[in-house]
Design an enzyme around this catalytic site. Structure first.
Site: not given
Length: 420
Positions: A122, A201, A204, A227, A377
């Site tokens: 991202h 990261d 997700q 999220k 993104c």
């Protein structure tokens, strides 16, 4: 208890909406998840009955707000298996958490040092490191991707990508475009072998997967509340406490200090060192409620449902003429995706060429199906595959096979519309 998707959907009033004559099929959870009633009610209760600033007001409401905020920190620590609440830094989103990493660790970089990311990141895990390298003269390097959407580990080995000059490796746990589940522990071991810091990261990954940060192999993990059925306006940075204690402040202001004099200041211990000013108090309370909600259902059950629904979607989508899925499509003996999360991006070719994702998204929306069209993104990843953009459908604990069927029917309609 058996996973009951219909009962879960009852906790999300928005899923009862219709779009014209069609039921809403919300397939954009990788962008932002929907919120259960309990999270909304918890935030309302805080504002209506306990609202005050934290760590400042010497009255009952101030004490209640402070207790709620710090209890939320402890709740998130338990949710991800942290060693303690002192390892949890609240930010406004995952982007800010990754910028915090790049600014603080980046201040230690110098010419000759190297930072490693990947093409599938991202923008929030690319641009901050570009800026850090520009400021310091360090070099940004990256993993490429294979045609089937995996990190190209063989090429990285040939390039000696992670080496004695590497100071930071920062990678997505799960790709927001390809759905790829990356081998974080394997790469973290390589990074640690050369003395580099491993950042993940988890935007997700944490919402989809049972998370035990101490077993993941990372030194720092960023993720976001919106999220994982939580509110917008709050993110989290988990870090090993000994590492956080070595890092300089990110922002200056109230509550991140120990003593301020005109000649200089000393700073609070982590995590407060990194939380300047009034923090996202109600959002933190809402995020703790989201963690309670997810744990009540069970993250293992949520992950299993998402695997089942993603496998169903992959089988259905790959039967559509002209549709190409980006990323891994392998299924195991049970029809579940192999090392893959619940976001499926694709292109759709019609009689007259590729149909633009924005057009696809608009027609799907007219039939009640909410997806995302664009580069998500992740423009460098799309450029690596020689495409400008894609359409993405993404699933979560409330997604049903009926919604996947609605998506497939809408895609058949879309292709027929553009083939006229």
């Amino acid at each position: 208890m058996p996973f009951d998707v219909d009962a879960i959907r009852g906790d999300f009033p928005i899923l009862d909406r219709t779009v014209g004559k069609y039921p809403l099929a919300y397939l954009d959870s990788a962008n932002s998840s929907q919120k259960p009633q309990v999270v909304v009610e918890t935030i309302d209760d805080h504002y209506l009955n306990h609202n005050a600033n934290v760590a400042r007001a010497m009255h009952l409401l101030g004490a209640e707000a402070t207790e709620a905020y710090e209890n939320s920190r402890a709740r998130i620590a338990r949710f991800i298996g942290a060693a303690g609440e002192q390892e949890i830094v609240f930010t406004k989103n995952a982007s800010e958490a990754l910028n915090l990493c790049a600014y603080t660790l980046g201040s230690q970089l110098k010419p000759g040092d190297e930072v490693v990311v990947s093409v599938m990141e991202h923008h929030s895990n690319i641009v901050p490191w570009q800026l850090a390298c520009q400021r310091t003269g360090a070099t940004l390097r990256w993993f490429d991707v294979t045609p089937d959407g995996r990190l190209d580990l063989a090429k990285a080995a040939e390039q000696n990508l992670i080496n004695s000059s590497t100071k930071v490796v920062s990678l997505a746990w799960v790709s927001n475009v390809l759905g790829t589940l990356n081998p974080i522990k394997q790469i973290a071991d390589q990074a640690h072998a050369v003395g580099a810091t491993m950042i993940v990261d988890g935007s997700q990954g944490v919402p989809q997967l049972p998370t035990r940060v101490q077993e993941l192999g990372a030194d720092l993990v960023a993720f976001t509340g919106h999220k994982m059925v939580g509110p917008t306006g709050i993110g989290v940075l988990w870090g090993r406490y000994d590492l956080l204690a070595e890092l300089p402040p990110f922002l200056g202001g109230g509550e991140m200090i120990e003593v301020v004099r005109m000649t200089g200041s000393s700073y609070a211990a982590p995590p407060h060192r990194f939380e300047a000013g009034t923090p996202p108090i109600a959002q933190a309370v809402g995020l703790a409620a989201a963690a309670d909600y997810l744990d009540t259902i069970g993250m293992e059950a949520i992950a299993d449902h998402e695997q089942e629904i993603t496998g169903y979607a992959l089988r259905a989508l790959t039967e559509i003429d002209g549709l190409t899925v980006l990323g891994p499509t392998d299924l195991d003996g049970r029809g579940r995706p192999v090392d893959r999360g619940g976001a499926i991006s694709f292109t759709l070719e019609g009689k007259y060429g590729q149909i633009h994702p924005h057009d696809i998204a608009q027609l799907l929306d007219s039939r009640g199906v909410a997806v995302r069209g664009g580069h998500h993104c992740a423009r460098p990843l799309h450029e690596a595959y020689g495409i400008q953009s894609s359409t993405r459908a993404s699933f979560y604990l409330y997604t049903t096979t009926a919604e996947i069927d609605q998506l497939v029917d809408a895609l058949h309609y879309t292709r027929a519309f553009f083939d006229k």
